[in-house]
Design an enzyme around this catalytic site. Structure first.
Site, PDB file in Angstrom:
ATOM      1  N   HIS A  69     -10.646   0.389  -2.636  1.00 18.59           N
ATOM      2  CA  HIS A  69     -11.969   0.287  -2.026  1.00 18.59           C
ATOM      3  C   HIS A  69     -13.096   0.763  -2.929  1.00 18.59           C
ATOM      4  O   HIS A  69     -12.920   1.724  -3.695  1.00 18.59           O
ATOM      5  CB  HIS A  69     -12.013   1.143  -0.760  1.00 18.59           C
ATOM      6  CG  HIS A  69     -11.121   0.682   0.354  1.00 18.59           C
ATOM      7  ND1 HIS A  69     -11.007  -0.633   0.734  1.00 18.59           N
ATOM      8  CD2 HIS A  69     -10.318   1.380   1.201  1.00 18.59           C
ATOM      9  CE1 HIS A  69     -10.166  -0.722   1.750  1.00 18.59           C
ATOM     10  NE2 HIS A  69      -9.722   0.479   2.047  1.00 18.59           N
ATOM     11  N   ASP A  87      -4.581  -0.828  -1.557  1.00 20.35           N
ATOM     12  CA  ASP A  87      -5.891  -0.699  -0.948  1.00 20.35           C
ATOM     13  C   ASP A  87      -6.779  -0.174  -2.082  1.00 20.35           C
ATOM     14  O   ASP A  87      -6.435   0.842  -2.718  1.00 20.35           O
ATOM     15  CB  ASP A  87      -5.777   0.344   0.181  1.00 20.35           C
ATOM     16  CG  ASP A  87      -6.550  -0.034   1.422  1.00 20.35           C
ATOM     17  OD1 ASP A  87      -6.926  -1.208   1.582  1.00 20.35           O
ATOM     18  OD2 ASP A  87      -6.775   0.872   2.249  1.00 20.35           O
ATOM     19  N   SER A 118     -14.989   0.694   6.000  1.00 20.71           N
ATOM     20  CA  SER A 118     -13.968   1.291   6.867  1.00 20.71           C
ATOM     21  C   SER A 118     -14.030   2.817   6.859  1.00 20.71           C
ATOM     22  O   SER A 118     -13.302   3.469   7.610  1.00 20.71           O
ATOM     23  CB  SER A 118     -12.562   0.845   6.435  1.00 20.71           C
ATOM     24  OG  SER A 118     -12.127   1.523   5.275  1.00 20.71           O
ATOM     25  N   LYS A 161      -6.663  -5.083  -2.971  1.00 23.26           N
ATOM     26  CA  LYS A 161      -7.330  -5.664  -1.801  1.00 23.26           C
ATOM     27  C   LYS A 161      -8.358  -4.686  -1.249  1.00 23.26           C
ATOM     28  O   LYS A 161      -8.393  -3.527  -1.676  1.00 23.26           O
ATOM     29  CB  LYS A 161      -6.297  -6.003  -0.731  1.00 23.26           C
ATOM     30  CG  LYS A 161      -5.599  -4.778  -0.145  1.00 23.26           C
ATOM     31  CD  LYS A 161      -4.515  -5.203   0.813  1.00 23.26           C
ATOM     32  CE  LYS A 161      -3.838  -4.049   1.507  1.00 23.26           C
ATOM     33  NZ  LYS A 161      -4.712  -3.187   2.311  1.00 23.26           N
ATOM     34  N   CYS A 163      -1.909  -2.539   7.810  1.00 25.23           N
ATOM     35  CA  CYS A 163      -1.857  -3.457   6.665  1.00 25.23           C
ATOM     36  C   CYS A 163      -0.538  -4.223   6.558  1.00 25.23           C
ATOM     37  O   CYS A 163      -0.532  -5.374   6.131  1.00 25.23           O
ATOM     38  CB  CYS A 163      -2.175  -2.695   5.386  1.00 25.23           C
ATOM     39  SG  CYS A 163      -3.895  -2.108   5.370  1.00 25.23           S
ATOM     40  N   GLU A 222     -12.770  -5.715   6.202  1.00 32.38           N
ATOM     41  CA  GLU A 222     -11.684  -4.761   6.483  1.00 32.38           C
ATOM     42  C   GLU A 222     -10.672  -4.684   5.349  1.00 32.38           C
ATOM     43  O   GLU A 222     -10.308  -3.606   4.890  1.00 32.38           O
ATOM     44  CB  GLU A 222     -10.944  -5.208   7.743  1.00 32.38           C
ATOM     45  CG  GLU A 222     -11.304  -4.441   8.971  1.00 32.38           C
ATOM     46  CD  GLU A 222     -10.572  -4.973  10.194  1.00 32.38           C
ATOM     47  OE1 GLU A 222      -9.808  -5.952  10.082  1.00 32.38           O
ATOM     48  OE2 GLU A 222     -10.782  -4.394  11.254  1.00 32.38           O
ATOM     49  N   ALA A 263       0.540   0.641   6.330  1.00 31.56           N
ATOM     50  CA  ALA A 263       1.214   1.195   7.502  1.00 31.56           C
ATOM     51  C   ALA A 263       1.581   0.033   8.413  1.00 31.56           C
ATOM     52  O   ALA A 263       0.866  -0.965   8.484  1.00 31.56           O
ATOM     53  CB  ALA A 263       0.312   2.163   8.257  1.00 31.56           C
ATOM     54  N   ASP A 311       0.784  -1.251   0.000  1.00 27.37           N
ATOM     55  CA  ASP A 311       0.000   0.000   0.000  1.00 27.37           C
ATOM     56  C   ASP A 311       0.817   1.304   0.000  1.00 27.37           C
ATOM     57  O   ASP A 311       0.467   2.251   0.719  1.00 27.37           O
ATOM     58  CB  ASP A 311      -0.953   0.039   1.207  1.00 27.37           C
ATOM     59  CG  ASP A 311      -1.983  -1.084   1.208  1.00 27.37           C
ATOM     60  OD1 ASP A 311      -1.901  -1.964   0.332  1.00 27.37           O
ATOM     61  OD2 ASP A 311      -2.856  -1.086   2.089  1.00 27.37           O
ATOM     62  N   HIS A 325     -10.600   6.902   1.655  1.00 27.41           N
ATOM     63  CA  HIS A 325      -9.244   6.793   1.111  1.00 27.41           C
ATOM     64  C   HIS A 325      -9.186   5.661   0.097  1.00 27.41           C
ATOM     65  O   HIS A 325      -9.973   4.719   0.154  1.00 27.41           O
ATOM     66  CB  HIS A 325      -8.237   6.516   2.231  1.00 27.41           C
ATOM     67  CG  HIS A 325      -8.462   5.184   2.899  1.00 27.41           C
ATOM     68  ND1 HIS A 325      -9.395   4.996   3.891  1.00 27.41           N
ATOM     69  CD2 HIS A 325      -7.905   3.974   2.674  1.00 27.41           C
ATOM     70  CE1 HIS A 325      -9.392   3.724   4.255  1.00 27.41           C
ATOM     71  NE2 HIS A 325      -8.505   3.075   3.534  1.00 27.41           N
TER      72      HIS A 325
HETATM   73 ZN    ZN Z   1      -8.287   1.004   3.459  1.00 29.45          ZN
END
Ligand code: ZN
Length: 177
Positions: free
Chosen positions: A48, A46, A54, A90, A129, A97, A125, A8, A65
């Site tokens: 989404h 990431d 989240s 992902k 993740c 999550e 982070a 990420d 985000h």
């Molecule tokens: Zn995320």
């Protein structure tokens, strides 16, 4: 065979992004150095849906985000794309999550196909993740090393980074500078 998982390193997690990790772009140099030494490099993103669970507006803990297809979700431009062999997205399911790069993705299959037995993990982070990805890698039977010089914690609570390191070590993950 050793592989590197770059977790990420996206615009939204770097300074100026929607969910910036303090000093997040400081991981880039270390990530590129590790990638240059690695036989197989996978970058996770990431990625989404706009209504991901989240997000605060859905009752989750984070600001919006890394919405799929937005510039915030792109890998940071400092990452050397020539060194990335595969990108795994992902967090695509709204009510999951999706912290771990292994959750609902083809990551484990990719590693097995490339006869990987040891994985290095870096990126963002550390306390979310990176930790979740490293723990799942360990659970899947890989030897796992997390590189502190190429990761940073978001530290919603002070000390989360240290606690993540302790949790990783307790699970048999090697943590190195
Ligand atoms: Zn995320």
């Amino acid at each position: 065979m050793r592989a590197l998982i770059v977790v990420d390193v996206q615009n939204d997690f770097c300074p100026g992004g929607a969910l910036a990790v303090p000093d997040g772009d400081a991981v880039i140099e270390g990530v590129n150095r590790l990638a240059a030494q690695s036989g197989f490099v996978v970058a996770t993103r990431d990625w989404h849906p706009a209504d991901h669970g989240s997000f605060a507006e859905q009752g989750g803990p984070w600001p919006v985000h890394c919405v799929a297809g937005t510039s915030g979700a792109e890998l940071h431009a400092g990452i050397d794309r020539d060194l990335i062999d595969a990108v795994v997205d992902k967090g695509q399911v709204a009510d999951r999550e999706g912290y771990s790069g292994f959750e609902g993705t083809e990551l484990e299959r990719l590693l097995v196909e490339h006869e990987v037995d040891a994985v290095d993990v870096a990126g963002l982070a550390l306390d979310y993740c990176v930790k979740a990805t490293a723990l799942d890698a360990r659970q899947a039977g890989f030897d796992v090393t997390v590189h502190l010089g190429a990761t940073r914690p978001v530290e919603v609570q002070p000390g989360d980074g240290e606690r993540a390191v302790a949790e990783l070590r307790a699970a048999g993950v090697e943590v190195v500078d």
